[in-house]
Motif scaffolding. Structure first.
Motif, short mmCIF file in Angstrom:
data_model
loop_
_atom_site.label_atom_id
_atom_site.label_comp_id
_atom_site.label_asym_id
_atom_site.label_seq_id
_atom_site.Cartn_x
_atom_site.Cartn_y
_atom_site.Cartn_z
N SER A 51 -5.14 93.12 -8.82
CA SER A 51 -4.38 92.76 -10.02
C SER A 51 -3.72 91.39 -9.92
O SER A 51 -3.27 90.84 -10.92
CB SER A 51 -3.32 93.83 -10.32
OG SER A 51 -2.46 93.98 -9.22
N LYS A 52 -3.70 90.80 -8.72
CA LYS A 52 -3.13 89.46 -8.54
C LYS A 52 -4.21 88.39 -8.52
O LYS A 52 -3.93 87.23 -8.31
CB LYS A 52 -2.31 89.41 -7.25
CG LYS A 52 -1.10 90.33 -7.30
CD LYS A 52 -0.37 90.34 -5.99
CE LYS A 52 0.78 91.34 -6.07
NZ LYS A 52 1.39 91.56 -4.77
N GLY A 53 -5.46 88.82 -8.71
CA GLY A 53 -6.57 87.87 -8.73
C GLY A 53 -7.18 87.62 -7.37
O GLY A 53 -8.11 86.82 -7.24
N GLY A 107 -12.18 97.76 -15.73
CA GLY A 107 -11.91 96.36 -15.43
C GLY A 107 -10.67 95.78 -16.09
O GLY A 107 -10.49 94.58 -16.12
N ASN A 108 -9.80 96.62 -16.61
CA ASN A 108 -8.56 96.14 -17.21
C ASN A 108 -7.43 96.38 -16.20
O ASN A 108 -6.72 97.37 -16.27
CB ASN A 108 -8.28 96.86 -18.53
CG ASN A 108 -7.10 96.26 -19.27
OD1 ASN A 108 -6.27 95.56 -18.69
ND2 ASN A 108 -7.02 96.55 -20.55
N LEU A 109 -7.30 95.45 -15.26
CA LEU A 109 -6.35 95.62 -14.17
C LEU A 109 -4.91 95.72 -14.63
O LEU A 109 -4.13 96.47 -14.06
CB LEU A 109 -6.51 94.49 -13.16
CG LEU A 109 -7.76 94.56 -12.31
CD1 LEU A 109 -7.90 93.32 -11.45
CD2 LEU A 109 -7.75 95.79 -11.45
N LYS A 110 -4.56 94.97 -15.65
CA LYS A 110 -3.18 95.01 -16.14
C LYS A 110 -2.84 96.42 -16.64
O LYS A 110 -1.81 96.98 -16.31
CB LYS A 110 -3.02 93.99 -17.27
CG LYS A 110 -1.62 93.65 -17.61
CD LYS A 110 -1.59 92.53 -18.65
CE LYS A 110 -0.27 91.82 -18.60
NZ LYS A 110 -0.22 90.70 -19.53
N SER A 111 -3.74 96.99 -17.41
CA SER A 111 -3.55 98.32 -17.96
C SER A 111 -3.55 99.39 -16.88
O SER A 111 -2.70 100.29 -16.86
CB SER A 111 -4.63 98.61 -18.99
OG SER A 111 -4.53 99.93 -19.45
N VAL A 125 -4.83 98.77 -7.00
CA VAL A 125 -5.93 98.89 -7.96
C VAL A 125 -6.81 97.64 -7.92
O VAL A 125 -6.31 96.52 -7.77
CB VAL A 125 -5.41 99.19 -9.38
CG1 VAL A 125 -4.60 98.06 -9.94
CG2 VAL A 125 -6.54 99.57 -10.32
N TYR A 126 -8.09 97.86 -8.04
CA TYR A 126 -9.09 96.79 -8.03
C TYR A 126 -10.04 96.97 -9.20
O TYR A 126 -10.08 98.03 -9.82
CB TYR A 126 -9.91 96.84 -6.73
CG TYR A 126 -9.12 96.56 -5.49
CD1 TYR A 126 -9.07 95.28 -4.95
CD2 TYR A 126 -8.41 97.58 -4.84
CE1 TYR A 126 -8.34 95.03 -3.80
CE2 TYR A 126 -7.68 97.33 -3.70
CZ TYR A 126 -7.65 96.05 -3.18
OH TYR A 126 -6.93 95.80 -2.05
N GLN A 127 -10.82 95.95 -9.44
CA GLN A 127 -11.96 96.05 -10.35
C GLN A 127 -13.16 95.47 -9.63
O GLN A 127 -13.01 94.72 -8.66
CB GLN A 127 -11.71 95.30 -11.66
CG GLN A 127 -11.70 93.79 -11.53
CD GLN A 127 -11.41 93.11 -12.86
OE1 GLN A 127 -10.72 93.64 -13.71
NE2 GLN A 127 -11.92 91.91 -13.01
#
Length: 178
Positions: A51-53, A107-111, A125-127
């Protein structure tokens, strides 16, 4: 081989303990080992983004057992297994030889990060940041993939799991000690 048999027994017991979830499993049988083996160094392009890229490639996780759980916030069986997965993560957090990749397939890491935080889960959490190898891909979730320290597929379980199983925990710990 003993670990693989242990994981097969665990998966079978889990299938029986979750009657409301349709499940199927795929394992590397001795005769199929080469087809089911995916070595990390050959798949350095397999990567995940947090989630931090930050991007984590499987090549960076050499010499670690990797537990990949594919899930989504709208998936009922995924939500049912989440408490036991989070507890497993917390219990093994001190084991530097095991890495947990909780992968939101939407793939919606923010959510998904907000979703986990609201429920007080600690799982990172990852995507997906790349395609999964053919041997690991699935059209069903939840799916849990376990790789040994050499990057070999030890277990692929499609369907809900109870990560609180004593047999599963022992097998995971033993796998990290090999």
């Amino acid at each position: 081989m003993k670990i693989k048999n242990t994981f097969r027994l665990i998966a079978a017991s889990l299938l029986l303990s979750i009657p409301f979830v349709h499940t199927a499993s795929s394992y590397a049988h001795p005769g199929e080992q080469k087809e089911k083996t995916v070595l990390l160094n050959k798949n350095a392009e397999v990567s995940f983004k947090d989630s931090k890229g930050n991007v984590v490639s499987l090549n960076q996780l050499k010499d670690k057992v990797v537990l990949i759980n594919l899930w989504a916030t709208w998936c009922s069986p995924c939500l049912a297994e989440m408490p036991s997965l989070d507890k497993l993560y917390k219990d093994f957090q001190g084991n530097s030889k095991i890495v947990f990749l909780s992968v939101d397939v939407d793939g919606n890491l923010k959510s998904s990060a907000k979703f986990l935080k609201k429920r007080k889960y600690s799982l990172p959490v990852y995507q997906l940041n790349s395609a999964l190898p053919k041997e690991w891909s699935t059209t069903s979730i939840p799916t849990t993939i376990i790789l040994d320290k050499a990057g070999k597929l030890v277990n692929k379980h499609v369907g809900g799991m109870n990560f609180g199983s004593v047999k599963f925990r022992k097998a995971l710990k033993q796998l990290s000690e090999e």
